[in-house]
Scaffold this motif. Structure first.
Motif, PDB file in Angstrom:
ATOM      1  N   ALA A 200       0.814  -1.219   0.000  1.00 63.49           N
ATOM      2  CA  ALA A 200       0.000   0.000   0.000  1.00 63.49           C
ATOM      3  C   ALA A 200       0.841   1.260   0.000  1.00 63.49           C
ATOM      4  O   ALA A 200       0.284   2.372   0.013  1.00 63.49           O
ATOM      5  N   GLY A 201       2.163   1.128  -0.004  1.00 60.95           N
ATOM      6  CA  GLY A 201       3.027   2.303   0.013  1.00 60.95           C
ATOM      7  C   GLY A 201       3.108   2.969   1.365  1.00 60.95           C
ATOM      8  O   GLY A 201       3.434   4.156   1.457  1.00 60.95           O
ATOM      9  N   CYS A 202       2.839   2.231   2.433  1.00 63.77           N
ATOM     10  CA  CYS A 202       2.835   2.788   3.794  1.00 63.77           C
ATOM     11  C   CYS A 202       3.858   2.088   4.684  1.00 63.77           C
ATOM     12  O   CYS A 202       3.699   2.059   5.916  1.00 63.77           O
ATOM     13  N   ALA A 203       4.906   1.530   4.104  1.00 65.25           N
ATOM     14  CA  ALA A 203       5.904   0.818   4.908  1.00 65.25           C
ATOM     15  C   ALA A 203       6.593   1.746   5.895  1.00 65.25           C
ATOM     16  O   ALA A 203       7.035   1.311   6.968  1.00 65.25           O
ATOM     17  N   PHE A 355       6.762   2.665  -8.333  1.00 66.88           N
ATOM     18  CA  PHE A 355       6.198   3.860  -7.733  1.00 66.88           C
ATOM     19  C   PHE A 355       4.762   3.540  -7.343  1.00 66.88           C
ATOM     20  O   PHE A 355       3.979   3.056  -8.168  1.00 66.88           O
ATOM     21  N   VAL A 356       4.421   3.768  -6.074  1.00 72.86           N
ATOM     22  CA  VAL A 356       3.099   3.417  -5.550  1.00 72.86           C
ATOM     23  C   VAL A 356       2.338   4.709  -5.265  1.00 72.86           C
ATOM     24  O   VAL A 356       2.401   5.249  -4.147  1.00 72.86           O
ATOM     25  N   PRO A 357       1.612   5.238  -6.256  1.00 73.50           N
ATOM     26  CA  PRO A 357       0.847   6.473  -5.994  1.00 73.50           C
ATOM     27  C   PRO A 357      -0.284   6.266  -5.000  1.00 73.50           C
ATOM     28  O   PRO A 357      -0.754   7.222  -4.389  1.00 73.50           O
ATOM     29  N   ALA A 358      -0.730   5.010  -4.833  1.00 70.68           N
ATOM     30  CA  ALA A 358      -1.792   4.751  -3.863  1.00 70.68           C
ATOM     31  C   ALA A 358      -1.353   5.062  -2.446  1.00 70.68           C
ATOM     32  O   ALA A 358      -2.196   5.240  -1.551  1.00 70.68           O
ATOM     33  N   GLY A 359      -0.020   5.133  -2.218  1.00 72.69           N
ATOM     34  CA  GLY A 359       0.466   5.452  -0.889  1.00 72.69           C
ATOM     35  C   GLY A 359       0.034   6.822  -0.413  1.00 72.69           C
ATOM     36  O   GLY A 359      -0.097   7.048   0.796  1.00 72.69           O
ATOM     37  N   ILE A 360      -0.199   7.750  -1.347  1.00 71.20           N
ATOM     38  CA  ILE A 360      -0.645   9.093  -0.959  1.00 71.20           C
ATOM     39  C   ILE A 360      -2.017   9.010  -0.307  1.00 71.20           C
ATOM     40  O   ILE A 360      -2.251   9.545   0.785  1.00 71.20           O
ATOM     41  N   LEU A 361      -2.946   8.311  -0.980  1.00 68.66           N
ATOM     42  CA  LEU A 361      -4.303   8.195  -0.451  1.00 68.66           C
ATOM     43  C   LEU A 361      -4.349   7.309   0.784  1.00 68.66           C
ATOM     44  O   LEU A 361      -4.986   7.652   1.794  1.00 68.66           O
ATOM     45  N   ALA A 366      -4.926   6.466   6.552  1.00 68.24           N
ATOM     46  CA  ALA A 366      -4.462   5.624   7.662  1.00 68.24           C
ATOM     47  C   ALA A 366      -3.787   6.427   8.763  1.00 68.24           C
ATOM     48  O   ALA A 366      -3.723   5.951   9.910  1.00 68.24           O
ATOM     49  N   ALA A 367      -3.274   7.610   8.454  1.00 62.35           N
ATOM     50  CA  ALA A 367      -2.516   8.372   9.454  1.00 62.35           C
ATOM     51  C   ALA A 367      -3.331   8.688  10.707  1.00 62.35           C
ATOM     52  O   ALA A 367      -2.854   8.441  11.832  1.00 62.35           O
ATOM     53  N   SER A 410      -5.562  -2.824   2.750  1.00 64.07           N
ATOM     54  CA  SER A 410      -6.010  -3.730   1.685  1.00 64.07           C
ATOM     55  C   SER A 410      -6.501  -2.939   0.480  1.00 64.07           C
ATOM     56  O   SER A 410      -6.225  -3.315  -0.679  1.00 64.07           O
ATOM     57  N   PHE A 411      -7.207  -1.851   0.727  1.00 61.29           N
ATOM     58  CA  PHE A 411      -7.659  -1.002  -0.376  1.00 61.29           C
ATOM     59  C   PHE A 411      -6.461  -0.363  -1.083  1.00 61.29           C
ATOM     60  O   PHE A 411      -6.415  -0.316  -2.330  1.00 61.29           O
ATOM     61  N   GLY A 412      -5.475   0.139  -0.323  1.00 63.23           N
ATOM     62  CA  GLY A 412      -4.288   0.719  -0.949  1.00 63.23           C
ATOM     63  C   GLY A 412      -3.487  -0.299  -1.741  1.00 63.23           C
ATOM     64  O   GLY A 412      -2.958   0.008  -2.808  1.00 63.23           O
ATOM     65  N   ALA A 413      -3.396  -1.537  -1.229  1.00 63.14           N
ATOM     66  CA  ALA A 413      -2.665  -2.583  -1.952  1.00 63.14           C
ATOM     67  C   ALA A 413      -3.407  -3.030  -3.203  1.00 63.14           C
ATOM     68  O   ALA A 413      -2.788  -3.518  -4.164  1.00 63.14           O
ATOM     69  N   TRP A 414      -4.737  -2.870  -3.202  1.00 66.59           N
ATOM     70  CA  TRP A 414      -5.531  -3.248  -4.381  1.00 66.59           C
ATOM     71  C   TRP A 414      -5.296  -2.298  -5.547  1.00 66.59           C
ATOM     72  O   TRP A 414      -5.349  -2.708  -6.719  1.00 66.59           O
TER      73      TRP A 414
END
Length: 474
Positions: A200-203, A355-361, A366-367, A410-414
């Motif tokens: 999800a780009g949130c590591a 590049f995981v643009p979903a990490g922004i959303l 999640a923050a 899960s939504f970000g990883a999708w």
């Protein structure tokens, strides 16, 4: 002239520091690689030894807590104080008396073993029957603990174990995630859960950093104000508590960067010389290079500094661009995620080609959930040390927050990730696109300012000027 000299001096100092770090890292290379190089250069000696010397065993002290790798192995970072080499019919033992006497390492070596028990920094170990390759591997049976932990290491282990048990008691099934976020121990965290953070780009949210340290300092400052009744003393107390937290959790690169920035800010405030955020980040990089030069070029350190640089440089610009279209709090959170991704995107592209643009959303959503989770986990853990009954309330709440966080990840990883290819040219072109976004973020406000200024100049030419007495002068 003074400004030019200061810039030139800062540049020379930075180059000298960089050269010193690279020199130190070169000297701290593994002894196995040095022996391999020696054998390649001296064929006569290699032939004499029928295959040459090879590293068989080492003795040293762990410089940090052992960590579980992505492949469920365990990594040991050892400061070597003695090494044993062998060849057919030959045994050689090297001991560095100065290293043993002064507790300074002769060289550093990273060992990989199976997922055994966790060991803490300061443990003296002996590893035998080492196997070379891309890394140095040792079997769990050939890894022995010798001696006892120093007094401070035993105290740290006792406090960490007590707090970890309290976290597991008050968090229930969310205990592994609570321990990972508050103590940096990811051994109990499920591999699939860690993979979701990465996909999800949130590591970066799993690594102890400034966000975790700010929560600890805020809690310490609130408690200190109740006791000391003075803001300055409360701030100093929270500063000391921050260093105690770093000592307890272990000095990782991200956490060290955050506490060094806090230290530089506090010292500047004490000297009545407050510094800008970028100056504090630069000072933190210098302190990390002096304190732990072997980690300054690690991937986690580069990610941490890149994310913070993105926040410093672009968060305000993104917030300015997004503020007209969304509420202030959402705009600030979304701007922070965009700025951090802009800082880390070139690193991710050049190293991994993704590049995981979903990490922004995903990070924006999640923050706040993660923030509430950490506040609740920390408060319940501290209270649960004395009142275990708090677990009946905190465990269901933390479990629910973990389920919400799992759904967000899960939504970000999708969402799909962008693959930039394996060639460096493709990756460089993709990085150029990211840089163009940076330029656009800075260029749009400047163009708007120039456009408004041009309109004002036209209005001055067309409309009559206003006289100093409030009337119109033709």
């Amino acid at each position: 002239m003074p400004r030019t000299l200061m810039i030139a001096g800062a540049l020379c100092f930075g180059l000298a520091m960089s050269a010193g770090v690279l020199r130190y890292q070169a000297q701290q290379g593994s002894m196995a690689q040095q022996i391999s190089t020696m054998q390649q250069k001296s064929t006569a000696q290699a032939a004499l030894l029928e295959g040459g010397l090879h590293l068989e065993a080492i003795e040293g002290v762990l410089v940090g807590d052992t960590q579980v790798t992505s492949k469920e192995n365990r990594r040991f970072d050892v400061s070597v104080q003695a090494a044993e080499f062998g060849a057919p019919g030959i045994k050689v033992r090297c001991e560095w008396k100065r290293a043993v006497f002064l507790k300074r390492p002769a060289f550093s070596l990273a060992l990989i073993t199976g997922a055994g028990e966790r060991m803490l920094a300061g443990t003296t170990i002996r590893a035998e029957r080492l196997k070379g390759g891309d890394f140095v591997w040792v079997d769990e049976r050939d890894l022995k603990v010798s001696g006892t932990l120093p007094l401070l290491a035993r105290l740290r282990a006792a406090i960490a174990a007590r707090f970890a048990s309290a976290l597991f008691a008050v968090a229930g099934r969310a205990g592994p995630l609570t321990q990972a976020l508050l103590l940096g121990v990811k051994d109990e965290l499920d591999t699939e859960f860690k993979g979701l953070f990465q996909s999800a780009g949130c590591a970066h949210m799993l690594a102890l950093s400034g966000q975790h340290l700010s929560i600890i300092c805020t809690l310490a400052a609130l408690a200190a104000k109740r006791v000391l009744h003075r803001e300055k003393l409360a701030r100093r107390a929270s500063f000391v508590f921050a260093w105690l937290f770093v000592w307890l959790a272990g000095p990782g690169p991200s956490l060290l960067r955050a506490v060094f920035m806090l230290t530089a800010a506090e010292v500047g405030r004490m000297l009545d010389r407050p510094q800008s955020s970028f100056a504090l980040l630069s000072l933190a990089s210098l302190m990390l290079a002096l304190f732990d030069p072997s980690s300054i070029t690690s991937l986690s350190s580069i990610y941490s500094f890149a994310a913070m640089a993105g926040l410093v440089l672009f968060a305000g610009r993104f917030d300015y661009a997004l503020r007209p279209y969304m509420p202030a709090r959402i705009s600030q959170a979304f701007a922070a995620s965009c700025a951090a991704v802009c800082g880390t995107a070139p690193v991710s592209i050049l190293v991994f080609g993704t590049f995981v643009p979903a990490g922004i959303l995903a990070a924006t959503i999640a923050a706040p959930v993660m923030l509430v989770f950490m506040w609740l986990g920390l408060g319940a853990g501290l209270i649960g040390v004395f009142l275990p009954i708090v677990a009946s309330v905190s465990a269901p709440l933390l479990g629910t927050l973990q389920d919400v966080l799992l759904a967000i990840l899960s939504f970000g990883a999708w969402l799909p990730a962008l693959q930039t290819g394996t060639g460096m040219v493709d990756r460089a072109l993709f990085c150029a696109g990211i840089v163009s976004i940076w330029v656009l973020i800075y260029a749009v406000p400047m163009l708007q300012w120039k456009k408004s200024r041009a309109q004002m100049q036209r209005m001055r030419l067309i409309l009559p000027s206003i006289s100093p007495w409030g009337g119109l002068s033709l």
